[in-house]
Design an enzyme around this catalytic site. Sequence first.
Site, short mmCIF file in Angstrom:
data_model
loop_
_atom_site.label_atom_id
_atom_site.label_comp_id
_atom_site.label_asym_id
_atom_site.label_seq_id
_atom_site.Cartn_x
_atom_site.Cartn_y
_atom_site.Cartn_z
N HIS A 155 0.84 -1.23 0.00
CA HIS A 155 0.00 0.00 0.00
C HIS A 155 0.87 1.27 0.00
CE1 HIS A 155 -3.29 -2.75 1.31
NE2 HIS A 155 -2.31 -3.28 2.00
N SER A 276 15.00 21.56 -14.95
CA SER A 276 13.77 22.30 -15.21
C SER A 276 14.17 23.61 -15.89
CB SER A 276 13.07 22.61 -13.89
OG SER A 276 12.31 23.80 -13.98
#
Length: 480
Positions: A155, A276
């Site tokens: 999970h 970026s």
Amino acid sequence: MIAKTAAAGGPTLLPEVLAFTSSLSLDRALIREDLLGSLAHLTMLSRRGIVPQEQARAIREGLVSIWDAVQAGTLQLPDEEDVHMAVESLLTSKLGPTAGALHAARSRNDQVALDLHLYVREQCAEIFTSLVKLLSSIVERAEVESSTILPSYTHRQRAMPITLSYLFAAYGAMLARDIDAFSFVLQQADASPLGVGAIAGTSLPIDRQLVRELLAFERITANGLDTVGDRDFALDYAYASSRLLVHTSRIATDFVDFASPEFGFIRLDGAIACGSSMMPQKRNPDLFELVRAKSGAGIGNLVTLLVDMKGLPSGYNRDLQEDRGPILATGPLVRSVLEILELGIGRVTFDKMRCLQAVEQDATQATDVAEALVQKGLPFRTAYQLAGTLVRACQDARVPLANVTTEMAQAVDPRLDDEVLAAARIRGAVARKTSPGGTGPDSVREQLQSLREVVTRTKARVESIPRVATLFAQLREASL
Ligand code: ARG
């Protein structure tokens, strides 16, 4: 031009229709397979006396010169409906009507099926090679990461401590199944379709077994009507590829996550981290994100093929030509993903301290404490509750489970003695997982050994796959 003759619609065919129905822009990629198939067919026709030897010799020379031009990168293909017609047109311009002898007992329907069987076999060899390369580098990496401890996740929550070797062995297990899946594809593609003609066979005295032998296929296809409409081997190929790409996408997600400061498990080498255009501080895992994303195109190829096939009546239908896009796109996609993933993983370094801290900060050894109590005779549910109480006590005291003291444990329950607490030590928790398939060192050693065997077996397998260029080289010298 053949495209304007009766074979492809006749001289009245509108150029717009020819343009819309042509597959040449895609199936030109199959020219080597097409030439090999033609050479095998020609050899059979000649040996069976269907084409006189003189003519066969001339046609072979023509096919060989086209092959040599392909290899030299100098071939100009005429503007035809498909690669089969383009080759026939080239041969006709070299030899005149003699070229037409080659198409006896053959249709483009069995011809294209043959080209695709040969192509898929060739791609399997290439994909095996890339798979084995990635698998061996994963095994090598696993070998040197046996002391790196990190959490496993269920999970996406920390679950049990594992070694990094174990995680890499898990990736290896996925890739080993991919090798099995492509072995199945290879077996499905290992049948020679040639000789079924347009659909129902031929009255000419052909020898399908001879063609099979010349092309090194295991068997001939059983039924012509089925053969000309069958793309199951291509569906298997697209499925095996999609499943592999699902695996690589899942591996990639681990690396995307691990690269985020929230995990902080890996550092991306400057050679693979992307920046970026606005944020100067960024080092992004674009390589892994794109590996993840590219599985979409692979799954798209499978779905396109499935939908193309669905509901087709028996026999050949022109819809089948639309198999070309997905089939041809799949191999290069799979190989590029495998190759970049190998490069990417090779450039990643794990921050052993951060990995260990992630284990220590949490109570990932709680199950081991419970199991130590089971070994002392407690029913698992009781042990589970007791270990849970200990974990909560540690959390309240802000002490990691690994550092719990005898006093703290005894205050929770006297059964939590030093022997039980030993199970809370992280390296001990890993070492205690001795069950087969677990993260314990012996188990991982065995897993890696069997992966190494897969590598060796697959390398040998690749060597035994008949290749288009080798078969062509043999056939151009074979007796006619
Ligand atoms: N271009 C066709 C294909 O790729 C070849 C077979 C065409 N057969 C025919 N009868 N028109 O499937």
